[in-house]
Design a protein around this motif. Structure first.
Motif, PDB file in Angstrom:
ATOM      1  N   ASP A 422       0.890  -1.205   0.036  1.00  0.00           N
ATOM      2  CA  ASP A 422      -0.168  -0.078  -0.102  1.00  0.00           C
ATOM      3  C   ASP A 422       0.841   1.107   0.028  1.00  0.00           C
ATOM      4  OD1 ASP A 422      -2.315  -1.426  -0.015  1.00  0.00           O
ATOM      5  OD2 ASP A 422      -2.707  -1.265   1.983  1.00  0.00           O
ATOM      6  N   GLU A 423       1.819   1.318   0.864  1.00  0.00           N
ATOM      7  CA  GLU A 423       2.871   2.262   0.598  1.00  0.00           C
ATOM      8  C   GLU A 423       3.534   2.559  -0.519  1.00  0.00           C
ATOM      9  OE1 GLU A 423       6.751   3.941   3.299  1.00  0.00           O
ATOM     10  OE2 GLU A 423       5.621   2.361   4.245  1.00  0.00           O
ATOM     11  N   THR A 426       1.401   4.091  -3.087  1.00  0.00           N
ATOM     12  CA  THR A 426       1.131   5.444  -3.224  1.00  0.00           C
ATOM     13  C   THR A 426       2.229   6.404  -3.910  1.00  0.00           C
ATOM     14  OG1 THR A 426      -0.113   5.186  -1.159  1.00  0.00           O
ATOM     15  CG2 THR A 426       0.739   7.521  -1.319  1.00  0.00           C
ATOM     16  N   GLN A 427       3.415   5.933  -3.554  1.00  0.00           N
ATOM     17  CA  GLN A 427       4.454   6.454  -3.707  1.00  0.00           C
ATOM     18  C   GLN A 427       4.731   6.346  -5.444  1.00  0.00           C
ATOM     19  OE1 GLN A 427       6.823   9.092  -2.150  1.00  0.00           O
ATOM     20  NE2 GLN A 427       6.974   9.587  -4.538  1.00  0.00           N
ATOM     21  N   GLU A 429       2.518   5.538  -7.566  1.00  0.00           N
ATOM     22  CA  GLU A 429       1.585   6.299  -8.378  1.00  0.00           C
ATOM     23  C   GLU A 429       2.054   7.742  -8.813  1.00  0.00           C
ATOM     24  OE1 GLU A 429      -0.751   5.016 -10.151  1.00  0.00           O
ATOM     25  OE2 GLU A 429      -1.188   3.172  -9.156  1.00  0.00           O
ATOM     26  N   GLN A 496       6.238  11.528  -1.409  1.00  0.00           N
ATOM     27  CA  GLN A 496       4.608  11.740  -0.736  1.00  0.00           C
ATOM     28  C   GLN A 496       4.908  11.592   0.882  1.00  0.00           C
ATOM     29  OE1 GLN A 496       1.716  11.748  -2.521  1.00  0.00           O
ATOM     30  NE2 GLN A 496       3.206  12.582  -3.903  1.00  0.00           N
TER      31      GLN A 496
END
Length: 763
Positions: A422-423, A426-427, A429, A496
Motif C-alpha cells: 500500500d505504501e 502511493t509513492q 503512482e 509523498q
C-alpha cells in the motif's frame, strides 16, 4: 531421528561418512575428491597396510544401480589391494542387498559388516551426536530441528518458508568461518561479520542464527537499536541479528552520529548478559569508515576488534564447493553444466580475481538462464565475473518496460528492508505519473499490479503484502543509477512522505553534484516540505501502542535547514519556524520523543548557538529557544532509563556546551532518578540492564550534586533487585561447537576437475 541424506551433496555425504566410519573403527581417513575411477573416497594407510573407504550417494536410485556401479568398481578395487575395504551408501539395504554387494566387491571386503547403509549410518549418528552437529547441513535439515527454526522465524519479520531455509542450507559450503564465528560469539557474546559485498556475510549470520533457533533460542531481528533495548531479557535465550547495521550502500554518518553511543551501550549490555548474543553484519569499507568517524567504535575500552570476523577470503576448495553446490541445487540445465566442465571454465571461475558467491548464485539460477546456449554460457559466466554490474544493467535497461523501472526506482528510496504494498503504491503512482508525463510514455491504471507481477521473482520478492529487492546486489546497482541530478529532482518533486524525501536527499549527498545542481534538487522539495507540518510521525497500531509512521520532527527540521542552506529560499526558513512551533504529534504527546530524537535535539540546539553552523539563518536564536523549551520539557516529564541515559550523554557531548538551563534540567532528572529509584527499576528484569543503570547513576550523580548517602541507598536498591532476578535467571546452554570437516590441504587442478564429475553423472 532418521535421515535420508537427500539434502547432502555427494561431496557433503563423503565428508560425513569419513567422519562417522573413521570414528567407529578408530582411524582417521584422508579425504579424496570424487573421481571417475580409483575406488577411493577415504584412505588410511599405516606402513604397508591400508584401509579404503568408498562412498556412494545415489539419491532416489534403485538398488540395481548401486549393484551395477559396484560391479564397475571391481577392477579398481582389486588393483588397489587394500587390507580392508569399506563401503558406505545413502541407500537403505536389506541383508540380501548386502550379500549381493559383497559378491560384486570381492575378497577385499572382510565381512558384510563393513557395508554401511542408511540404517547403519543413522545408528552411528545417534552414537556420535557431536559428529551429527558438526555437519550443520545435515543437522539443520532434520525435521524436528527445521520445525523449531521455522517456528522461531515465523515470529520475526524474517519470515521464511521451509523450502527457502532448506535451499539456503543445501547451497551453503561449510568452511572455517563458521566455527571461528561461533567461537567469538560464545566467548564475547557479540560478533561483527565484516567483508566485501556478496561474499556471504548474511549467509554466515543466518546459518549461525539457525543453530541457535534449533536449540530453543529466540530470534530478535533488529532494524533499529530500539528493537534491542526494548526486548532484551536476561531470563530468555535471545539472539539479536542486525544485518548491514551501518547501511547497505554507504555509511549514514548522520545516523551513526546519533546512535553510535547507543550501539556501544547495547554491545556492553549484551556482553554482560548471560543469555544474549548479538550478531551484526557490515561491509568492510563501511565499517572502516565508521571506525574513523565514531569515537565510540574507535574507543579502546570497547576494543571492538575482539568481536570482529572478516570473511570473504575463501580457499580454492571452498570456492569450488560453493560453485559445485549451486550447480547441483539451483536447477542449472545440464547442457550448461556440461559446457562449464568440458570447456575448463570451472577453473577460470574458481580462480577468478572477482570471485563472488552472489555472482555464482545469479549465474547458476535456472530462472535467469532462459535462452542461454551451452556454447555461450561459459563465456557469459566469465564476463559476469569480469563486470558484475553488467548483470543488472542489461536486465534493468533492456528487459523490462518503463513502468517496471519506475517501480524499482520507487523502491530504492523506500526502506532498505522492503516496503508494504500500500505504501509502495502511493509513492509509485506519484512518481510514475510524473515520469510518464515528462517523457511521454503511456500510463494505465493497472500499471502497479502489472509491474509487481512482471518483476516478482526476477527483481523483487513478495511475501504477503511486503515487497523487497530479490538480491542486495540490485540495490548496489541502483545506487549508481540514481546518481543523476535530473532524476533526483524528479524524485524529490514526487515525494509523498518525509522518509522518502530524506532518502532522496541522502542520495544527493552521496552523488558528486555541483552546487547549481544541488540547489535545483533542493528546490524540488518545496511541495513535500509544506506537508512536513501535517504528516504524522506516529501511527496507532493498537489501543495503547504506536509505531513510527514517518520521519521524526528533528530530522524534518534538519532537512528544511539543509534545503534553506542550499537555496536561501525563505519558504524553507519559514517552514522551519512553523514546524518548531507546532511539531505534529498524537494528541497529548510532546512533539519529540526522547528515544528517537532527544540526543539529536540537543545536538541541533548546540549548533544553532554556534556561529560556525547557522550564522546566516535569520531565526537561529528564536529556533534555539524553542528547541530548548522542548528539551527541558522532555527532561522534566520523565522518561525510560535508556532514553534518559542517551539524553544525559548528549548534554555532556553537546557542542558547544549545553546551556545552563538544559544542564540544570538534566541534573534535576538525575536527582529524581536517584530518589525514585525503586519506581524506575521495578520494570527492569535484566541483570545486565540493572548493572548498566547503576553505572550510569554513579557516573552522573556527582555532577548533579547528589548527596553520597542518597547514591549509596539507590545503588543498594539496584543491587537488591539484581539479587532478586538472579534467583530465577539461569544461564542458557549454547549450541555445541562445530568443527569444519577434515579435508586435505592440497586442492590442485586434478582435484578441482574431479569434484564436478558427479554432476556429469547426474546428467
Amino acid at each position: 531421528m532418521a535421515y535420508d541424506f537427500t539434502t547432502l551433496s555427494p561431496a557433503d555425504f563423503e565428508d560425513l561418512c569419513r567422519d562417522l566410519v573413521g570414528r567407529e573403527i578408530g582411524i582417521q581417513f584422508e579425504a579424496f575428491t570424487p573421481g571417475p575411477d580409483g575406488g577411493i573416497d577415504g584412505r588410511h594407510a599405516l606402513s604397508t597396510k591400508s584401509t579404503i573407504l568408498q562412498v556412494k550417494h545415489l539419491v532416489g536410485s534403485h538398488f540395481a544401480k548401486l549393484k551395477s556401479t559396484m560391479k564397475g568398481e571391481r577392477a579398481s578395487i582389486d588393483k588397489l589391494e587394500p587390507d580392508r575395504y569399506i563401503l558406505a551408501t545413502s541407500r537403505g539395504l536389506t541383508p540380501a542387498n548386502k550379500e549381493a554387494l559383497a559378491a560384486e566387491i570381492g575378497p577385499a571386503l572382510r565381512n558384510q559388516g563393513d557395508i554401511y547403509g542408511a540404517s547403519e549410518l543413522n545408528a552411528l549418528l545417534r552414537k556420535f551426536p557431536d559428529i551429527e552437529k558438526s555437519h550443520i547441513k545435515l543437522w539443520l535439515s532434520g525435521t524436528a530441528v527445521l520445525e523449531r527454526v521455522l517456528w522461531s522465524a515465523a515470529h520475526t519479520f524474517t519470515e521464511l518458508s521451509k523450502s527457502e531455509i532448506e535451499g539456503k542450507v543445501r547451497v551453503y559450503a561449510h568452511n572455517p568461518s563458521f566455527p571461528a564465528a561461533q567461537k567469538i560469539l560464545e566467548s564475547q557474546h557479540v560478533l561483527i561479520i565484516s567483508g566485501p559485498p556478496g561474499v556471504g556475510k548474511t549467509t554466515l549470520a543466518e546459518m549461525l542464527v539457525y543453530t541457535y533457533l534449533a536449540e530453543g533460542w529466540e530470534l530478535v531481528a533488529v532494524r533499529a537499536l530500539e528493537d534491542g533495548f526494548g526486548t532484551i531479557d536476561d531470563a530468555k535465550k535471545q539472539v539479536f541479528l542486525f544485518d548491514d547495521f551501518l547501511g547497505k550502500i554507504a555509511l549514514d554518518e548522520q545516523a551513526l552520529a546519533a546512535k553510535d553511543s547507543d550501539l556501544a551501550r547495547f554491545m556492553r549490555r549484551v556482553r554482560t548478559s548471560p543469555n544474549a548474543r548479538f550478531l551484526l553484519t557490515t561491509r568492510a569499507y563501511i565499517f572502516e569508515e565508521a571506525r574513523r568517524a565514531s569515537e565510540y567504535l574507535a574507543d579502546q575500552r570497547l576494543d571492538i576488534s575482539r568481536y570482529l570476523l572478516d570473511v570473504g577470503v575463501y580457499t580454492r576448495r571452498i570456492r569450488a564447493r560453493i560453485l559445485y553446490n549451486h550447480l547441483l541445487i539451483a536447477g542449472t540445465p545440464m547442457p550448461l553444466v556440461r559446457a562449464l566442465i568440458e570447456t575448463g571454465a570451472v577453473k577460470s571461475i574458481v580462480d577468478h580475481r572477482n570471485y563472488n558467491p552472489r555472482v555464482i548464485e545469479w549465474m547458476t539460477d535456472a530462472d535467469r538462464l532462459h535462452g542461454k546456449t551451452p556454447e555461450a554460457y561459459p563465456a557469459s559466466f566469465i564476463t559476469a565475473l569480469d563486470n558484475p554490474s553488467q548483470l543488472w544493467d542489461t536486465a534493468f535497461r533492456k528487459h523490462i518496460p518503463d513502468k517496471c523501472r519506475h517501480l524499482l526506482l520507487t523502491m530504492y528510496f523506500c526502506s532498505e528492508y522492503g516496503v508494504e504494498l500500500d505504501e509502495l503504491r502511493t509513492q509509485y503512482e506519484a512518481l510514475h505519473r510524473d515520469l510518464s508525463a515528462k517523457y511521454g510514455t503511456a500510463r494505465d491504471p493497472k500499471d502497479f499490479e502489472e509491474s509487481v507481477r512482471i518483476l516478482e521473482g526476477g527483481f523483487i520478492t513478495l511475501r504477503g503484502t511486503h515487497v523487497s529487492y530479490v538480491n542486495p546486489s540490485f540495490r548496489d546497482y541502483m545506487s549508481g543509477y540514481v546518481n543523476d541530478a535530473a532524476l533526483l529532482a524528479d524524485c524529490a518533486a514526487a515525494a509523498q512522505t518525509a522518509n522518502w524525501a530524506d532518502k532522496v536527499w541522502k542520495s544527493v549527498h552521496s552523488a558528486p553534484l555541483p552546487p547549481k545542481q544541488r540547489r535545483h534538487v533542493a528546490t524540488s522539495f518545496r511541495e513535500i516540505s509544506t506537508q512536513f507540518l501535517d504528516l504524522p510521525t506516529w501511527k496507532k497500531t493498537s489501543r495503547h501502542s504506536y509505531s513510527c509512521a514517518d520521519l521524526d520532527n528533528v530530522r524534518r527540521l534538519q532537512l528544511l535547514l539543509a534545503w534553506w542552506t542550499e537555496t536561501g529560499d525563505h519558504h524553507f526558513s519559514e517552514l522551519v519556524m512553523k514546524l518548531a512551533q507546532h511539531p505534529p504529534a498524537p494528541r497529548g504527546w510532546s512533539g519529540y520523543s526522547g528515544w528517537r530524537e532527544g540526543a539529536e535535539l540537543i545536538d541541533l540546539t548546540g549548533k544553532l548557538r554556534d556561529e560556525d553552523y547557522f550564522s546566516d539563518f535569520p531565526f537561529a536564536d528564536d529556533l534555539a529557544n524553542l528547541l530548548e523549551d522542548d528539551i527541558v520539557e522532555l527532561l522534566e516529564h520523565g522518561m525510560a532509563f535508556d532514553e534518559l541515559e542517551g539524553m544525559l550523554e548528549a548534554v555532556e557531548d553537546a557542542y558547544p556546551a549545553a546551556s545552563q538551563r538544559i544542564q540544570e534540567a538534566a541534573h534535576a532528572a538525575i536527582r529524581r532518578e536517584i530518589y525514585e529509584v525503586e519506581v524506575s527499576i521495578s520494570d527492569l528484569d535484566s541483570e545486565s540492564a540493572l548493572e548498566d543503570y547503576a553505572e550510569t547513576l554513579e557516573k552522573f550523580a556527582s555532577r548533579a550534586s547528589v548527596p553520597p548517602d542518597a547514591l549509596v541507598r539507590a545503588l543498594s536498591k539496584v543491587k537488591d533487585r539484581i539479587d532478586e532476578i538472579a534467583e530465577w535467571t539461569s544461564v542458557a546452554s549454547s549450541p555445541s561447537p562445530r568443527s569444519t570437516p577434515r579435508e586435505s590441504d592440497s586442492f590442485d587442478d586434478a582435484a578441482l576437475a574431479s569434484l564436478f564429475v558427479s554432476l556429469l553423472r547426474k546428467g
